[in-house]
Write an enzyme that holds these catalytic residues in place. Sequence first.
Site, PDB file in Angstrom:
ATOM      1  N   HIS A 112      41.051  46.520  35.105  1.00  0.00           N
ATOM      2  CA  HIS A 112      39.716  45.973  35.006  1.00  0.00           C
ATOM      3  C   HIS A 112      39.081  46.361  33.752  1.00  0.00           C
ATOM      4  O   HIS A 112      38.253  45.491  33.088  1.00  0.00           O
ATOM      5  CB  HIS A 112      38.989  45.842  36.111  1.00  0.00           C
ATOM      6  CG  HIS A 112      39.438  45.433  37.379  1.00  0.00           C
ATOM      7  ND1 HIS A 112      39.523  46.059  38.788  1.00  0.00           N
ATOM      8  CD2 HIS A 112      40.019  43.882  37.782  1.00  0.00           C
ATOM      9  CE1 HIS A 112      40.115  45.400  39.682  1.00  0.00           C
ATOM     10  NE2 HIS A 112      40.322  44.067  39.145  1.00  0.00           N
ATOM     11  N   LYS A 134      33.283  34.532  55.325  1.00  0.00           N
ATOM     12  CA  LYS A 134      34.095  35.755  55.514  1.00  0.00           C
ATOM     13  C   LYS A 134      34.088  37.155  54.909  1.00  0.00           C
ATOM     14  O   LYS A 134      34.882  37.447  54.209  1.00  0.00           O
ATOM     15  CB  LYS A 134      35.595  35.425  55.771  1.00  0.00           C
ATOM     16  CG  LYS A 134      36.199  34.481  56.740  1.00  0.00           C
ATOM     17  CD  LYS A 134      37.590  34.338  57.048  1.00  0.00           C
ATOM     18  CE  LYS A 134      38.005  33.465  55.894  1.00  0.00           C
ATOM     19  NZ  LYS A 134      39.436  33.274  55.660  1.00  0.00           N
ATOM     20  N   ARG A 163      48.612  40.707  34.658  1.00  0.00           N
ATOM     21  CA  ARG A 163      49.733  41.944  34.395  1.00  0.00           C
ATOM     22  C   ARG A 163      50.983  41.349  34.370  1.00  0.00           C
ATOM     23  O   ARG A 163      51.912  41.941  33.894  1.00  0.00           O
ATOM     24  CB  ARG A 163      49.426  42.656  35.614  1.00  0.00           C
ATOM     25  CG  ARG A 163      48.279  43.454  35.786  1.00  0.00           C
ATOM     26  CD  ARG A 163      47.721  43.670  37.293  1.00  0.00           C
ATOM     27  NE  ARG A 163      47.614  42.518  38.134  1.00  0.00           N
ATOM     28  CZ  ARG A 163      47.282  42.632  39.431  1.00  0.00           C
ATOM     29  NH1 ARG A 163      46.891  43.721  39.889  1.00  0.00           N
ATOM     30  NH2 ARG A 163      47.230  41.794  40.004  1.00  0.00           N
ATOM     31  N   SER A 184      43.873  46.741  42.916  1.00  0.00           N
ATOM     32  CA  SER A 184      42.744  47.173  44.197  1.00  0.00           C
ATOM     33  C   SER A 184      43.661  47.392  45.348  1.00  0.00           C
ATOM     34  O   SER A 184      43.248  48.215  46.157  1.00  0.00           O
ATOM     35  CB  SER A 184      41.543  46.237  44.104  1.00  0.00           C
ATOM     36  OG  SER A 184      40.882  46.224  42.731  1.00  0.00           O
TER      37      SER A 184
END
Length: 162
Positions: free
Chosen positions: A18, A42, A92, A129
């Site tokens: 990032h 959520k 990516r 992540s």
Amino acid sequence: MNPPVLIPGSFDPIHLGHVDVVDQALELFGAVVVAVLYNREKPSGLFTPDERVALIEASLADRPNVTVRASGGLAVDAATEAGARFVVKGLRTGADFEIEQQMALMNHSVAGVRTVFLPCRPEYAFVSSRFIREIAAHQGRIAHLVPEPVAQALAGRFEGSP
Ligand code: PNS
């Protein structure tokens, strides 16, 4: 100064892939707003949206022209609120392109917001992540893949875990 570009994401947590995209966007466009987007209905994740913002701010503290905010709404609304010219996304792999292209076309269709794709540096092409969280939870070595404040936060979060 040029208007900023918006870099939206979950950032749970921010990693060096990032950071590379933020740096590329700064070089190209001059100013960046990083938006932590989360689902209001959520709320989930390892770090809360506010914690993610704090980690991004700490990780990018030495970069002028970067601001960080959290939003429970749409990326296109975050872009409008930030006065951003474009959304910027790092890619990516081809798999990233598939999903990112769909989101880019949708964002353009609903709000006229354009997306610029930037290829990530190859040394971060495998970093996510999700894997950072999983490996950190098992005390694996991730410090070389995340900014120092994130490495410390992950160590604290999983201290004493098996
Ligand atoms: O880091 P991620 O998980 O790849 O980021 C995905 C994110 C948060 C950028 C995407 O899910 C998003 O834009 N969410 C905000 C809600 C929204 O705008 N949905 C419409 C997408 S076309």
